[in-house]
Design an enzyme around this catalytic site. Structure first.
Site, PDB file in Angstrom:
ATOM      1  N   ASN A   9       0.869  -1.180   0.000  1.00  8.01           N
ATOM      2  CA  ASN A   9       0.000   0.000   0.000  1.00  8.01           C
ATOM      3  C   ASN A   9       0.904   1.228   0.000  1.00  8.01           C
ATOM      4  O   ASN A   9       1.487   1.574   1.025  1.00  8.01           O
ATOM      5  CB  ASN A   9      -0.897  -0.018   1.247  1.00  8.01           C
ATOM      6  CG  ASN A   9      -1.688   1.266   1.390  1.00  8.01           C
ATOM      7  OD1 ASN A   9      -1.800   2.047   0.451  1.00  8.01           O
ATOM      8  ND2 ASN A   9      -2.253   1.488   2.569  1.00  8.01           N
ATOM      9  N   LYS A  11       0.076   4.279  -0.355  1.00 11.36           N
ATOM     10  CA  LYS A  11      -0.567   5.497   0.164  1.00 11.36           C
ATOM     11  C   LYS A  11      -0.310   6.671  -0.796  1.00 11.36           C
ATOM     12  O   LYS A  11      -0.269   6.469  -1.997  1.00 11.36           O
ATOM     13  CB  LYS A  11      -0.071   5.790   1.585  1.00 11.36           C
ATOM     14  CG  LYS A  11      -0.141   4.561   2.483  1.00 11.36           C
ATOM     15  CD  LYS A  11       0.078   4.875   3.918  1.00 11.36           C
ATOM     16  CE  LYS A  11       0.088   3.575   4.714  1.00 11.36           C
ATOM     17  NZ  LYS A  11       0.064   3.781   6.136  1.00 11.36           N
ATOM     18  N   HIS A  95      -9.531   1.305   4.879  1.00 15.74           N
ATOM     19  CA  HIS A  95      -8.260   1.509   5.577  1.00 15.74           C
ATOM     20  C   HIS A  95      -8.487   2.464   6.749  1.00 15.74           C
ATOM     21  O   HIS A  95      -9.279   3.402   6.647  1.00 15.74           O
ATOM     22  CB  HIS A  95      -7.221   2.074   4.606  1.00 15.74           C
ATOM     23  CG  HIS A  95      -5.837   2.054   5.174  1.00 15.74           C
ATOM     24  ND1 HIS A  95      -5.399   3.005   6.055  1.00 15.74           N
ATOM     25  CD2 HIS A  95      -4.818   1.177   5.012  1.00 15.74           C
ATOM     26  CE1 HIS A  95      -4.149   2.717   6.406  1.00 15.74           C
ATOM     27  NE2 HIS A  95      -3.767   1.613   5.783  1.00 15.74           N
ATOM     28  N   GLU A  97      -6.841   4.829   7.848  1.00 13.95           N
ATOM     29  CA  GLU A  97      -6.618   6.256   7.545  1.00 13.95           C
ATOM     30  C   GLU A  97      -7.862   6.865   6.911  1.00 13.95           C
ATOM     31  O   GLU A  97      -8.215   8.015   7.190  1.00 13.95           O
ATOM     32  CB  GLU A  97      -5.381   6.403   6.643  1.00 13.95           C
ATOM     33  CG  GLU A  97      -4.101   6.160   7.434  1.00 13.95           C
ATOM     34  CD  GLU A  97      -2.923   5.669   6.618  1.00 13.95           C
ATOM     35  OE1 GLU A  97      -2.971   5.744   5.370  1.00 13.95           O
ATOM     36  OE2 GLU A  97      -1.955   5.193   7.226  1.00 13.95           O
ATOM     37  N   GLU A 167      -5.637  -4.774  10.623  1.00 18.35           N
ATOM     38  CA  GLU A 167      -4.615  -3.749  10.798  1.00 18.35           C
ATOM     39  C   GLU A 167      -4.858  -2.997  12.102  1.00 18.35           C
ATOM     40  O   GLU A 167      -5.626  -2.019  12.121  1.00 18.35           O
ATOM     41  CB  GLU A 167      -4.638  -2.766   9.632  1.00 18.35           C
ATOM     42  CG  GLU A 167      -4.338  -3.400   8.293  1.00 18.35           C
ATOM     43  CD  GLU A 167      -3.671  -2.410   7.366  1.00 18.35           C
ATOM     44  OE1 GLU A 167      -2.562  -2.688   6.926  1.00 18.35           O
ATOM     45  OE2 GLU A 167      -4.247  -1.335   7.117  1.00 18.35           O
ATOM     46  N   GLY A 173       2.360   2.226  10.829  1.00 18.97           N
ATOM     47  CA  GLY A 173       3.316   3.319  10.682  1.00 18.97           C
ATOM     48  C   GLY A 173       4.017   3.707  11.978  1.00 18.97           C
ATOM     49  O   GLY A 173       4.680   4.736  12.041  1.00 18.97           O
ATOM     50  N   SER A 212       3.314  -2.196  10.421  1.00 21.09           N
ATOM     51  CA  SER A 212       4.771  -2.239  10.592  1.00 21.09           C
ATOM     52  C   SER A 212       5.381  -3.597  10.224  1.00 21.09           C
ATOM     53  O   SER A 212       6.282  -4.083  10.905  1.00 21.09           O
ATOM     54  CB  SER A 212       5.154  -1.823  12.014  1.00 21.09           C
ATOM     55  OG  SER A 212       4.732  -0.480  12.254  1.00 21.09           O
TER      56      SER A 212
HETATM   57  C1  PEP Z   1      -0.875   0.277   6.148  1.00 19.16           C
HETATM   58  O1  PEP Z   1      -1.015   1.470   6.044  1.00 19.16           O
HETATM   59  O2  PEP Z   1      -1.694  -0.483   5.605  1.00 19.16           O
HETATM   60  C2  PEP Z   1       0.260  -0.223   6.916  1.00 19.16           C
HETATM   61  C3  PEP Z   1       0.182  -1.417   7.395  1.00 19.16           C
HETATM   62  O3  PEP Z   1       1.312   0.649   7.110  1.00 19.16           O
HETATM   63  P1  PEP Z   1       2.737   0.291   7.786  1.00 19.16           P
HETATM   64  O4  PEP Z   1       3.225  -1.006   7.175  1.00 19.16           O
HETATM   65  O5  PEP Z   1       3.613   1.446   7.454  1.00 19.16           O
HETATM   66  O6  PEP Z   1       2.506   0.141   9.250  1.00 19.16           O
END
Ligand code: PEP
Length: 255
Positions: A9, A11, A95, A97, A167, A173, A212
């Site tokens: 992803n 983003k 997601h 976000e 998630e 992040g 992460s």
């Molecule tokens: C995401 O935004 O779907 C995600 C898992 O981000 P990160 O791997 O940076 O934690």
């Protein structure tokens, strides 16, 4: 029974030129990978260019969002039919976000997933609890509600096309990955809910972990029985890191 699925992803990162540079370095590194599904979700502006590069490769194109309407006066929005036109085979919906920054509700996420199913695109539906919800002991309650609401428009008989992404918001992040045990416990809970909703087809629904994920922790996560893949943000921006994640089986990074 469930083919692993590793998805990037990106983003709101990468211009078309930067996406090309990524693919120049990434695609040769994963040319020999055959045991997993590889998915790349660039920003809308890169879908056409990345899609052309992925044609003939083993990686599939995904969008990061979709509007549930077929068409109409929705300035700035993109429909499922437009994504089909560009060769998208998956699209991320729900997601955290988008839920947090754009006030997207479970109902809206469900409509997006329904529109994707109707267009023949597999939705990657994200769910996850915040740190405050986990610390209040509400994780399973929150996930159950998100799951029921967000999956309300999965058409009968097509549940196995769905990809679910767990998630935890506190892990996205932040560098704080859920331990494999915490992730597995939660995935097992989600699987049980999917069984209750979809019956035996739930055994074929892939559940990704996201938060992460890095080359160093992907193997231990993927070794868990109910973790069928990863949705990767930060580490997917780097072609070498994402190639190592995709190649986790042969990476020698078993922990
Ligand atoms: C995401 O935004 O779907 C995600 C898992 O981000 P990160 O791997 O940076 O934690």
């Amino acid at each position: 029974m469930r083919r692993p699925i590793l998805a990037a992803n990106w983003k709101m990162y990468k211009t078309t030129g930067e996406a090309e540079e990524f693919l120049d370095r990434f695609l040769p590194r994963v040319a020999g990978v055959s045991e997993v599904d590889v998915v790349i979700a660039p920003p809308f502006t890169c879908l056409d260019r990345v899609g052309r590069r992925l044609a003939g490769s083993k990686a599939a194109l995904a969008a990061q969002n979709v509007n549930p309407q077929a068409d109409g006066a929705f300035t700035g929005e993109v429909s499922a039919r437009m994504l089909v036109d560009l060769g998208c085979r998956y699209a991320i919906v729900g997601h955290s976000e988008r839920r947090a920054l754009f006030d997207e509700t479970d109902d809206f996420v469900a409509r997006k997933a329904g529109a994707l199913f109707a267009a023949g695109i597999r939705p990657i539906v994200c769910v996850g609890e915040t740190l405050a919800q986990r610390e209040a002991g509400r994780t399973f309650e929150v996930l159950a509600e998100q799951l029921t609401g967000s999956l309300a428009e999965v058409p009968p008989g097509r549940a196995e096309e769905l990809v679910l992404a767990y998630e935890p918001v506190w892990a996205i992040g932040t560098g704080h990955t859920a331990t494999p045990e915490i992730a597995q416990e939660t995935h097992a809970f989600l699987r049980a809910r999917l069984v209750a909703r979809f019956g035996p087809a739930a055994g074929r629904i892939r559940i990704q972990y996201g938060g992460s994920v890095k080359p160093e922790n992907v193997y231990a996560l993927m070794a868990q029985p109910d973790i069928d893949g990863a949705l990767v943000g930060g580490a997917s921006l780097d072609p070498e890191a994402f190639a190592r994640i995709v190649s986790y089986q042969g990476s020698g990074e078993k922990r």
